[in-house]
Each structure stands twice: as C-alpha cells, then as structure tokens.
Scaffold this motif. Sequence first.
Motif, mmCIF file in Angstrom:
data_model
loop_
_atom_site.group_PDB
_atom_site.id
_atom_site.type_symbol
_atom_site.label_atom_id
_atom_site.label_comp_id
_atom_site.label_asym_id
_atom_site.label_seq_id
_atom_site.Cartn_x
_atom_site.Cartn_y
_atom_site.Cartn_z
ATOM 1 N N ASN A 284 48.678 31.946 3.999
ATOM 2 C CA ASN A 284 49.862 32.740 4.477
ATOM 3 C C ASN A 284 49.822 33.260 5.866
ATOM 4 N N ALA A 285 49.280 32.155 6.742
ATOM 5 C CA ALA A 285 49.402 32.162 8.101
ATOM 6 C C ALA A 285 50.718 31.980 8.570
ATOM 7 N N ASN A 286 51.621 32.845 9.472
ATOM 8 C CA ASN A 286 52.793 32.766 9.964
ATOM 9 C C ASN A 286 52.712 31.553 11.165
ATOM 10 N N ILE A 287 53.251 30.471 10.959
ATOM 11 C CA ILE A 287 53.170 29.306 12.019
ATOM 12 C C ILE A 287 54.644 28.809 12.523
ATOM 13 N N LEU A 288 54.871 28.686 13.864
ATOM 14 C CA LEU A 288 56.157 28.275 14.189
ATOM 15 C C LEU A 288 55.821 27.437 15.306
ATOM 16 N N ARG A 289 56.469 26.221 15.349
ATOM 17 C CA ARG A 289 56.143 25.189 16.597
ATOM 18 C C ARG A 289 57.104 25.650 17.785
ATOM 19 N N LEU A 290 57.025 25.983 18.701
ATOM 20 C CA LEU A 290 57.960 26.587 19.584
ATOM 21 C C LEU A 290 59.099 25.490 20.077
ATOM 22 N N ARG A 291 58.739 24.332 20.011
ATOM 23 C CA ARG A 291 59.403 23.145 20.026
ATOM 24 C C ARG A 291 60.704 22.988 19.158
ATOM 25 N N ASP A 292 60.478 23.544 17.887
ATOM 26 C CA ASP A 292 61.170 23.584 16.769
ATOM 27 C C ASP A 292 62.201 24.997 16.772
ATOM 28 N N ALA A 293 61.718 25.937 17.592
ATOM 29 C CA ALA A 293 62.256 27.082 17.469
ATOM 30 C C ALA A 293 63.875 26.995 17.762
ATOM 31 N N ILE A 294 64.673 28.174 17.347
ATOM 32 C CA ILE A 294 66.148 27.950 17.370
ATOM 33 C C ILE A 294 66.031 29.292 18.190
ATOM 34 N N HIS A 295 66.722 29.062 19.438
ATOM 35 C CA HIS A 295 66.840 30.295 20.238
ATOM 36 C C HIS A 295 68.263 30.861 19.940
ATOM 37 N N PRO A 296 68.331 32.300 20.371
ATOM 38 C CA PRO A 296 69.507 33.097 19.943
ATOM 39 C C PRO A 296 70.690 32.492 19.982
ATOM 40 N N GLU A 297 70.962 31.833 21.282
ATOM 41 C CA GLU A 297 72.242 31.296 21.644
ATOM 42 C C GLU A 297 72.575 30.267 20.782
ATOM 43 N N GLU A 298 71.560 29.661 20.141
ATOM 44 C CA GLU A 298 71.703 28.290 19.285
ATOM 45 C C GLU A 298 72.376 28.653 17.883
ATOM 46 N N VAL A 299 72.184 30.036 17.427
ATOM 47 C CA VAL A 299 72.648 30.272 16.249
ATOM 48 C C VAL A 299 74.266 30.395 16.207
ATOM 49 N N THR A 300 74.548 29.209 15.802
ATOM 50 C CA THR A 300 76.170 28.966 16.080
ATOM 51 C C THR A 300 76.760 28.341 14.681
ATOM 52 N N SER A 301 76.119 28.464 13.608
ATOM 53 C CA SER A 301 76.424 28.003 12.247
ATOM 54 C C SER A 301 76.004 28.848 11.221
ATOM 55 N N PRO A 302 76.395 28.779 9.916
ATOM 56 C CA PRO A 302 75.733 29.541 8.927
ATOM 57 C C PRO A 302 74.410 28.893 8.530
ATOM 58 N N VAL A 303 73.991 27.671 8.689
ATOM 59 C CA VAL A 303 72.633 27.245 8.487
ATOM 60 C C VAL A 303 71.655 27.638 9.352
ATOM 61 N N ARG A 304 72.194 27.523 10.547
ATOM 62 C CA ARG A 304 71.336 28.172 11.584
ATOM 63 C C ARG A 304 71.216 29.478 11.834
ATOM 64 N N ARG A 305 71.914 30.262 11.076
ATOM 65 C CA ARG A 305 71.940 31.504 10.938
ATOM 66 C C ARG A 305 70.799 32.048 10.026
ATOM 67 N N VAL A 306 70.742 31.336 8.727
ATOM 68 C CA VAL A 306 69.897 31.637 7.979
ATOM 69 C C VAL A 306 68.336 31.218 8.536
#
Length: 133
Positions: A36-58
């Motif tokens: 249950n470690a929370n892990i996120l590669r920063l190169r894969d991170a979606i930046h707030p300004e990139e949330v431009t579609s329904p799938v990206r929002r989810v």
Amino acid sequence: MSGLVLKLGPKERVLINGAVIENGDRRSRLAIVSPNANILRLRDAIHPEEVTSPVRRVCYIAQLVLSGDADKDEARMQLLRGIEQLSQVLTDHDSRIQLDHATEAVLEDQFYPALKALRALLPREERLMAAAS
C-alpha cells in the motif's frame, strides 16, 4: 504494492508516500516491499494544466490521492462517478476491461493500479477526440 520494482534512470524523480526521491547519476532499481505504498513517477505525472479531457480528469483524481493531496474517501467517490461516466462513452470491450480493473482497484483502495488502468485509456480517448473534430 508488495514486490514492486522501480527502474529509475539517471536523475529521475519519484514520489513515494509524499516524499520526492531523486535517483543519482546512474540507472538503478528500487524494490518497494511495503504494501500500500503510494508511488508516482514524476515523469508520468499529469500537471493541472494538462487536465483537458474526461479521462485525464479521472486520472488526475487518482494521482492526487497518490501524491497525498486528496482525501482518499472523497476521491474514491469522485473516481467511481468518473469511471461510471466514462463507461457511458467508452463502450468497446478493451475499454470496459480497463474500466473494470480501475473500479476494482478503487474499491480496494489501490490507487496506483487504478491510475495505471485509467492511463491505458488515454490513447483511445485521444483518437476519439481527434475523430470527432
């Protein structure tokens, strides 16, 4: 997340349980043994300004849980609603499989596998949006 192995390139950054970790000058591997470690590669991170579609929002909602920037109980409901809305549009077999995986993962509070399943829908969404315009 038991048994996850991260292969990191030089200077690559990863977020693990809210802490940003930067790799050194050489490629390396990290074995994450804590469940249950929370892990996120920063190169894969979606930046707030990139949330431009329904799938990206989810995807972004799942990412916020992994980064520690959202309450998982509130995010769980938003994710389930978002997945339900996506299932109304993405009705093909492959999309259904990914949406089912995402739903199961969210219900089990496994937000990384949920994000992974949702990210698999991004290319399909891009093709559909391109065809519509």
